[in-house]
Design an enzyme around this catalytic site. Structure first.
Site, PDB file in Angstrom:
ATOM      1  N   PHE A 111       0.739  -1.147  -0.058  1.00  0.00           N
ATOM      2  CA  PHE A 111      -0.092   0.059   0.155  1.00  0.00           C
ATOM      3  C   PHE A 111       0.649   1.150  -0.266  1.00  0.00           C
ATOM      4  CE2 PHE A 111      -0.268   2.633   3.611  1.00  0.00           C
ATOM      5  CZ  PHE A 111       0.464   2.129   4.473  1.00  0.00           C
ATOM      6  N   LYS A 112       1.975   1.200   0.621  1.00  0.00           N
ATOM      7  CA  LYS A 112       2.652   2.307   0.400  1.00  0.00           C
ATOM      8  C   LYS A 112       3.075   3.083  -1.456  1.00  0.00           C
ATOM      9  CE  LYS A 112       5.109   1.324   4.718  1.00  0.00           C
ATOM     10  NZ  LYS A 112       4.789  -0.048   5.114  1.00  0.00           N
ATOM     11  N   ASP A 113       2.689   2.299  -2.274  1.00  0.00           N
ATOM     12  CA  ASP A 113       3.152   2.655  -3.402  1.00  0.00           C
ATOM     13  C   ASP A 113       1.873   3.452  -3.375  1.00  0.00           C
ATOM     14  OD1 ASP A 113       4.819   1.579  -4.612  1.00  0.00           O
ATOM     15  OD2 ASP A 113       3.127   0.283  -4.856  1.00  0.00           O
TER      16      ASP A 113
END
Ligand SMILES: *Cc1c(COP(=O)(O)O)cnc(C)c1O
Length: 475
Positions: free
Chosen positions: A119-121
């Site tokens: 999810f860091k993208d």
């Protein structure tokens, strides 16, 4: 919109002025002066917007010092079906964050379809484009120095690769990441990306970054910057998908939902807290930890007791293995009625290695109004949840998402849809998937054989001077 420090001793700044930095000069974290409120009419207008249009609507509330047309262009090239192309079979990449319904009232919001499958993208891709834009406007360059145990480093590298005014120097502990994570980072061929494997543990890499950042002369001369989890722009970008998930899981703005969030540094769920403060109808924010349960302990007891680094447990949901939660100060600022003197005093204790205890204070009494509940999950819970979700719904989830699901199932309320945030794809944590299911995880097509690509990494001793020399030579 201007930003103030949680410790009250720094001038208020606009978005672009805090974008490239980390902590405020007084050691606090930046937050908006006030949270923008979204009324019913605006919420209705937002329902049905595409992800990029919604991101523009939300971010426009927080970013008032970039011309609207420019911000729109940045957002439009960040949130595309091409960038977030790793949707599961049958799900639409055009949704950016597709919602999967496991059973009526229980959903997964898929946040891990970006370039590094975590999810860091979602935030980091925006950060890359914002950095490039602001640096260009100012005719400046930046050299990002970071340490990673896995997901953050790869997300930063994929966000910054090919940007002409940014170089990335990413330290990782030699041999400690999964083969897949190593391949993701070390196989990048972009000239502006440098991988450094340090002979030591993650904390040794982290200590080097701190040592270099504390050398003010070196930092200024080589324009050293960071993209760590306390960066405000990352939190802001994450607010968007709470709105998106809400619209997907409901049919009318009279309904409430709950979100369950696998948590480590409190960055992801902090964005949910802000969405709720903006007026999004969130009944509950469910905070899930693994065995590193410092946050679960706080929400149950009122005691915040950061652990010693040596107390941090190595688990099968490694991106949640934290000893203290770097974004937690933002929430506590709101909990204590936005009184910076109180926050400064509490973090004086934290920075001295102590805990603090809010029991018996009016702040603790006000906690229920913030909608938080919490729980923890263990390795055995993770395996059982991965198995159960696979057998019951035919859906494979990663270890962090399993922690979120485990706690979500304990905290469900009748009539309130539960949305579990999916924070990574199972292929990143294949070993535990094999332990749970006796089979290999699904692997998106363009990651076939990634472990066999040539790798580019400099291996060196855990020595700040060696890292400085390496950076200096290349800047
Ligand atoms: C970073 C990460 C988390 C924890 O998110 P925080 O914002 O630090 O709370 C959870 N799951 C995965 C897969 C991550 O990469």
């Amino acid at each position: 919109m201007r930003y103030i420090s949680t410790r009250g001793n720094a001038p208020a700044e606009f978005f672009c002025d805090i974008l490239l930095g980390g902590l405020a000069p007084d050691g606090g974290l930046y937050l908006p002066e006030t949270y923008p409120r979204i009324d019913a009419a605006e919420l209705s207008r937002w329902r049905g917007l595409s992800y990029a249009d919604l991101a523009f609507a939300v971010l426009s509330k927080f970013i008032t010092d970039i011309p609207a047309a420019d911000l729109k262009a940045i957002v439009d090239r960040t949130y595309t079906a091409q960038v977030y192309r790793h949707a599961r079979p049958g799900r639409s990449a055009a949704d950016i964050t597709p919602l999967t319904t496991l059973e009526p009232g229980l959903h997964l919001l898929e946040l891990s379809n970006g370039p590094t499958l975590a999810f860091k993208d979602m935030a980091m891709q925006l950060l890359g484009n914002l950095f490039e834009y602001v640096l260009d406007k100012r005719g400046e360059t930046i050299n990002i120095l970071g340490a990673t145990s896995g997901d953050t480093g790869s997300a930063a590298e994929y966000a910054m690769r090919g940007k002409h005014n940014v170089k990335v120097f990413m330290l990782s502990p030699e041999g400690k990441m999964s083969a897949f994570q190593r391949a993701q980072m070390y196989s990048l061929e972009d000239a502006n990306i440098y991988n450094i494997a340090v002979r030591g543990m993650f904390d040794d890499a982290q200590d080097i970054v701190k040592a270099v950042s504390n050398d003010a002369a070196f930092k200024a001369k080589y324009k050293i910057g960071a993209v760590n989890s306390i960066n405000w722009a990352r939190v802001a970008a994450q607010i968007v998908y709470y709105f998106k998930g809400y619209f997907e899981a409901t049919t009318s703005n009279d309904q409430q939902v709950a979100f369950s969030v696998p948590s480590g540094n409190f960055g992801n769920i902090c964005a949910g807290h802000i969405a709720r403060q903006m007026g999004l109808p969130i009944a509950r924010l469910v905070l899930a930890t693994n065995e590193n349960d410092v946050l679960d302990e706080f929400f149950k007891s009122g005691v915040y007791r950061p652990r010693k680094t040596a107390e941090t447990r190595v688990t099968s949901s490694p991106s949640m293995d934290i000893s203290k939660a770097s974004n937690f100060e933002r929430f506590v600022f709101d909990l204590v009625g936005r009184d910076p003197a109180v926050v400064a005093e509490l973090w004086r204790q934290v920075d001295a290695g102590d805990s603090f205890d809010l029991r018996g204070t009016p702040y603790w009494a006000s906690l229920p109004g913030f909608g938080f509940v919490s729980g923890r999950s263990t390795h055995a819970d993770r395996l059982a949840t991965i198995r159960r979700v696979w057998e019951t719904y035919g859906t494979m989830v990663d270890t962090h998402t399993a922690d979120g699901l485990k706690v979500a199932l304990e905290q469900r309320q009748a009539g309130v849809p539960m949305v579990v945030l999916e924070t990574a794809q199972p292929v990143k944590f294949a070993e535990t998937i094999r332990e749970a299911l006796g089979r290999d995880p699904l692997r998106p097509a363009d990651f076939e054989g990634i472990e066999n690509l040539p790798q580019r990494v400099a291996v060196m001793a855990a020595d700040a001077d060696a890292v400085k020399a390496f950076v200096a030579e290349r800047c």
